[in-house]
Each structure stands twice: as C-alpha cells, then as structure tokens.
Design a protein around this motif. Structure first.
Motif, short mmCIF file in Angstrom:
data_model
loop_
_atom_site.label_atom_id
_atom_site.label_comp_id
_atom_site.label_asym_id
_atom_site.label_seq_id
_atom_site.Cartn_x
_atom_site.Cartn_y
_atom_site.Cartn_z
N SER A 1 -3.40 -13.77 3.58
CA SER A 1 -4.55 -14.66 3.70
C SER A 1 -4.35 -15.96 2.91
CB SER A 1 -5.77 -13.89 3.18
OG SER A 1 -6.92 -14.54 3.54
N GLU B 1 -12.21 -8.22 1.03
CA GLU B 1 -11.60 -7.00 0.49
C GLU B 1 -12.43 -5.77 0.88
OE1 GLU B 1 -10.20 -7.36 -3.57
OE2 GLU B 1 -10.55 -5.22 -3.88
N LEU C 1 -10.65 0.43 7.06
CA LEU C 1 -9.61 1.42 6.78
C LEU C 1 -10.22 2.81 6.57
CD1 LEU C 1 -7.33 -0.69 4.41
CD2 LEU C 1 -6.82 -0.03 6.77
N ARG D 1 -15.49 -13.90 8.22
CA ARG D 1 -14.48 -13.24 9.07
C ARG D 1 -15.01 -11.90 9.58
NH1 ARG D 1 -9.45 -14.69 5.04
NH2 ARG D 1 -8.98 -16.71 5.95
N PRO E 1 -2.72 4.63 9.99
CA PRO E 1 -3.48 3.38 10.01
C PRO E 1 -3.87 3.01 11.43
CG PRO E 1 -1.14 2.91 9.78
CD PRO E 1 -1.27 4.39 9.74
N ILE F 1 -5.47 -4.38 13.35
CA ILE F 1 -6.61 -4.92 12.61
C ILE F 1 -6.74 -6.37 13.07
CG2 ILE F 1 -7.63 -5.42 10.35
CD1 ILE F 1 -5.69 -3.31 9.17
N ASP G 1 2.18 -3.74 4.01
CA ASP G 1 1.77 -2.76 2.99
C ASP G 1 2.79 -1.63 2.95
OD1 ASP G 1 0.47 -0.92 1.34
OD2 ASP G 1 -0.80 -0.18 2.99
N TYR H 1 -2.93 -7.94 2.24
CA TYR H 1 -3.89 -8.79 2.97
C TYR H 1 -4.10 -10.11 2.22
CZ TYR H 1 -8.18 -10.73 4.84
OH TYR H 1 -9.09 -11.60 5.38
N ILE I 1 1.33 -1.19 7.55
CA ILE I 1 0.54 -2.24 8.22
C ILE I 1 1.22 -3.58 7.95
CG2 ILE I 1 -1.67 -3.48 8.23
CD1 ILE I 1 -3.05 -0.82 7.49
N LEU J 1 -12.19 -5.12 4.63
CA LEU J 1 -10.94 -4.45 4.97
C LEU J 1 -10.99 -2.97 4.57
CD1 LEU J 1 -8.04 -4.54 6.02
CD2 LEU J 1 -7.30 -5.36 3.78
N LYS J 2 -11.52 -2.70 3.39
CA LYS J 2 -11.65 -1.31 2.96
C LYS J 2 -12.54 -0.52 3.93
CE LYS J 2 -10.61 -2.00 -1.91
NZ LYS J 2 -11.09 -2.18 -3.27
N TYR K 1 -11.86 3.88 -2.11
CA TYR K 1 -12.36 2.79 -1.26
C TYR K 1 -13.76 3.16 -0.72
CZ TYR K 1 -7.69 0.55 -0.81
OH TYR K 1 -6.50 -0.08 -1.02
N ASP L 1 0.22 -2.37 -2.07
CA ASP L 1 -0.98 -1.78 -1.45
C ASP L 1 -1.53 -2.74 -0.41
OD1 ASP L 1 -3.50 -3.33 -2.62
OD2 ASP L 1 -2.01 -3.12 -4.22
N VAL L 2 -2.42 -2.22 0.41
CA VAL L 2 -2.88 -2.96 1.59
C VAL L 2 -3.73 -4.18 1.21
CG1 VAL L 2 -4.93 -1.48 1.99
CG2 VAL L 2 -3.85 -2.64 3.92
N ILE L 3 -4.49 -4.07 0.13
CA ILE L 3 -5.34 -5.19 -0.28
C ILE L 3 -4.46 -6.36 -0.77
CG2 ILE L 3 -7.20 -5.95 -1.84
CD1 ILE L 3 -8.07 -3.89 0.32
N PHE M 1 1.00 -7.67 8.34
CA PHE M 1 0.06 -8.76 8.54
C PHE M 1 0.77 -10.01 9.06
CE2 PHE M 1 -2.14 -6.11 5.41
CZ PHE M 1 -3.42 -6.05 5.97
#
Lengths: 133, 366
Positions: free
Chosen positions: A91, B234, B241, B200, B251, B255, A47, A87, A52, B237-238, B40, A82-84, A54
């Motif tokens: 994934s 999603e 965070l 998960r 951060p 994770i 990200d 991920y 971060i 994860l939010k 978020y 962005d982090v989403i 992954f």
C-alpha cells in the motif's frame, strides 16, 4: 529470509496449485514464455505465512483479471513476515491493491473444485532471489 | 418451497452435510496453522463493537473520505430507497454484471433492475445457477449447494451451456460470462469490509468474477451495509481474512481492495434497512462467514427455507428480524447454542432467538 523460510514459502504456493520458478534472473526466465495468452505483473509484496501476493494498479488488475495465464514476478526481498506488514508495504508503493494466492477456482457444483472459473486458469510465480539456491 | 417440502427434499440436507464435511476440517486446519487469526477475530470484534456504538460518526467519516476521492455516496434508509437509488444510477436497457452479495438479495435488487429493462447477470457460478433456476440462495456463501451436477447441467442449458460434469459446465459458463463482462455497462458488488480511513472496499472471492465485475465496467456500484464500516485498512483486511478462514477457504484466492480510479464512475450506497434502530445490534457484528448455518441442526434439514426472503439459518432468523420482520420461524430453533460456539464473533444468537420469541409472544397477546 533464510533458505528454510524460502523453501516453506515455495511449498505453500505449490500447495495452492501455483507454479513456482526460483531464479536469480526473472527477466531471463520470462524469455521462456511464448505466445500471447499470458500477462506479467510485478508483485509489490507477499506474506510468508499464507502465500498471499499483493499487486497494485488498476490497469494491472484489469489485465490480470482477464489473463488465461498470470505470471507474477516477486522479489524475495519483498516477502514479509505477516499479511498486515505485506499489505502495508504494498500500500505504501501503489494504489488499487489486489492480491492473488492461487489460480481462479470454484467448488459451486457438488463441492468439486474446478480451476479457471472466471480468472486465470494458471498462476506462475517467478521468485527472484539474489543468490543461487 | 415451505418447510415441509424442504424436509422432504433430501438434496438440501445432502448438500449441506457435504459442504459441512468438506469445510469443517478446513476451518480447524486454518486455525491450527494460522492461530493469529483468532487474535484478529478478537481485535475485530472489539473494533466492530466500538463502531456500532458510534455508527453515525463512522458513516459520516466513511462518506466524507469516499466523497473526497470522487465517489458519489448515497444513504438508503430502507430497501425501497436503495432500489430506487440503484435504478437511477443504472438506468434502463443496460447490461449489469453482479457479484454475489447478500445485501443485494436483502433489497431484491436484481429483480428490480430486471423489471426496469436491464439484463442483470449474477456472475458467481452458484448464484447464476440459482438465478437461472428462479430459486433463492440456499446458503449465504454456497448458494447452489442443493443442486446435483445433473441438475446444474439441465439448468445451464437455459444459457446455451452444455456439459456433463462440473469441469465442462464451469468452462462453458466462463465462455458465456466473459462476453458479458466485456460488454457490461455497470458492475455491482457488495462489500465485505469498508475502511473509513481510506474509503477502500475489501472484497474476497475465489472465482475472479468480483474482480471482473468491478474492474471492467465504466460504472461501478458498491452496496455497503452500514455495519461493514471499520476504522482502517488493517481491520478491514483482518475482517476478510477471518471471514475466509471461518468459512473454510483460506487464504482466499483473491482479495480486491476497490477504490475510485480514473476512468471509472464509482458509487457507494450505504444501506441501513433497519440496522441503526435494531434491538438486535449484536447481530451486526456478523461477518457473514456462513459457519453458523452449516453447523446448525435445523439448517441442516431446512437450509435457507428456514428464514426470511434473503437470510436463513440461525443468523438469518435474526437478520430477518432486523431487515424484514420478527417471524414465528424463530420457534423452530432448538436453542442448542452451536451457532454461538462456532461464530468467530461469538454472537449470542440463542439469546436473540429468545428475545424474538418473547417479543412475538407479547404481540400475540396484544
């Protein structure tokens, strides 16, 4: 990702006490690491805003958790905005996702930060770029 | 320790105020640098409200996906059932490595497994200090904040760790604990968020002990408070965070997205323990960042001594009403509202304090 964004990403990682090596040839950089106390993992994504990173796979997670020095190879093209997104990208490529953003640390004694609590004492990211920067 | 002893114990107040000074500016910085975290949080709250309105549906959905992936799933109606389930999975004479988990504190799992003849080790440094001191966590995220470096040095001698400062002590614990991780039969963790889409389990940490506890042992147990279920990855994860950002470390260093893998037995124990029928459902929105505790003027003087057997502080008074009993400790609240103000989920704790008071007064009158 433009040069300014890349620089910002590197600065974020460095502010987390991560050693960053920017290179057009990650394989060549890895030859410089000698000894047997390090573990190398290929990152799936990262990200841009948080640093971060992954990774995926149970064996990779196990090896990374036990390492003294964790070396992560990240391709600049796998960095997401962005982090989403990062991920979801990771994934889509692997199961058993795990992420790291700094060396292992604790502040459980009087709030004093100590690195290398249970996980890797050192985290190095080799950031592979397509052109010399 | 009672509240009068806690008031006289300056190390509690000093530890809490030190943590507040360290973390509060960090929370502000996190939200300034990452303003999307507030979005978020709003999104998360909306999703959690919807899940809590249809909890049976989501428990069923999460159970089915976990089972389809090969996870053995249990449902514990109360703490006693949860302990018995865990006891059967763990057995006796095992080495158990445990990640810090407030729900395990809630069901008093470590003490129970120890009675069954197991060697149970808290692997988070702060939680290990508390375990060795025969104490209870003083804060949900920073359990040993009330101990000085010198006191920790004395406590850690019990496991043969010697050192003069935090660095030396941490190094000693790393060496001690690494042997335990490598020889552990069972790993136990809590769950910061569970995705009902994929089964998960999302867990955040800074030390690396959760990763080791849930990866190395051949048998892994996840304790899941039923309020931790979220519709998808999603949102899970939010959730973690937002939790990290509002605690102050963002951060998070790690994770972990745990799921069933070949070569490891995995068990999930859903824990109800008063959650499904509670009159204080709003508290189930809590993501356990511990922010309300550090900011509370009463907690700043009493720490987790102001609470039940596991949870303390403003959120802890309500959690205790859910998982144990309504207690007179609610009358110590000043109702200043700081807890609500700083909560990422904007949980109206003062209103629930008032409700606990009303119900208690009613019961006093018979």
């Amino acid at each position: 990702m433009n040069l300014a964004e890349l620089s910002r990403f590197v600065e974020i990682l460095r502010s987390h006490n991560v050693e960053v090596i920017v290179s057009t040839d990650a394989h060549k950089e890895l030859q410089n690491f000698k000894g047997n106390d390090f573990v190398i993992t290929n990152a799936l994504s990262a990200d841009e805003r948080t640093g971060i990173i992954f990774m995926g796979g149970f064996e990779n997670r196990k090896n990374a958790s036990l390492a003294e020095h964790h070396i992560v190879v990240l391709k600049a093209e796998d960095i997401r905005k962005d982090v989403i997104s990062a991920y979801n990208f990771a994934s889509s490529k692997s199961n058993c996702i795990f992420a790291s953003s700094s060396p292992s640390k604790t502040a459980d004694i009087e709030g004093k930060t100590v690195f290398g609590m249970h996980g890797p004492r050192k985290l190095t990211v080799i950031l592979e770029v397509k052109e010399e920067v | 320790m009672d509240i009068y002893e806690a008031l006289a114990n300056k190390s509690i107040r000093n530890g809490i105020l030190r943590s507040l000074r360290n973390l509060s500016p960090q929370v502000e910085k996190n939200l300034q640098e990452h303003p999307y975290l507030l979005e978020y949080a709003e999104e998360l709250k909306k999703a959690k409200v919807e899940v809590l309105e249809n909890l049976d549906f989501w428990i069923d959905k999460a159970s089915k996906i976990l089972q389809a992936k090969g996870v053995e799933v249990f449902y514990a109606r109360d703490a006693s059932e949860a302990r018995n389930i865990a006891e059967k999975i763990v057995g006796a004479n095992k080495i158990v490595v445990k990640a810090k988990s407030m729900v395990s504190e809630e069901i008093h799992l470590r003490e129970h497994l120890e009675k069954m003849g197991n060697e149970v080790l808290e692997t988070d440094l702060g939680e290990l200090i508390v375990q060795l001191a025969n104490d209870k966590p003083m804060h949900s995220v920073i359990p040993a904040l009330h101990y000085s470096e010198e006191q920790v040095a004395e406590i850690l001698k019990k496991i043969g760790v010697n050192g003069k400062n935090a660095e030396e002590l941490a190094k000693g614990v790393r060496i001690f604990m690494r042997k335990k991780f490598l020889n552990a039969d069972v790993g136990i963790s809590g769950c910061n968020a569970l995705s009902a889409e994929t089964g998960r389990i999302f867990l955040i940490e800074n030390e690396g002990n959760i990763r080791l506890s849930t990866t190395l042992p051949k048998r892994y147990i996840a304790l899941v408070g039923i309020e931790k279920i979220l519709p998808n990855d999603e949102l899970a994860l939010k959730s973690v965070l937002v939790q990290a950002a509002f605690f102050g470390t963002f951060p998070p260093t790690y994770i972990n997205v745990n799921e069933k893998v070949d070569g490891q037995e995995m068990y999930a124990i859903f824990i109800d323990n008063g959650r499904k029928v509670t009159e204080f459902r709003e508290q189930l929105l809590c993501i356990r960042c511990g922010r309300c505790q550090l900011e509370c003027p009463v907690f700043q003087n009493l720490g987790n001594v102001w609470g039940g057997s596991a949870y303390g502080g403003p959120m802890g008074v309500v959690w205790t009403a859910i998982t144990e009993k309504r207690s007179e400790i609610c009358f110590l609240s000043t109702l200043c509202g700081k807890c609500r103000e700083v909560c990422p989920m904007k949980i109206n704790i003062p209103e629930m304090m008032r409700k606990i008071r009303r119900l208690l007064k009613k019961s006093f009158r018979g």
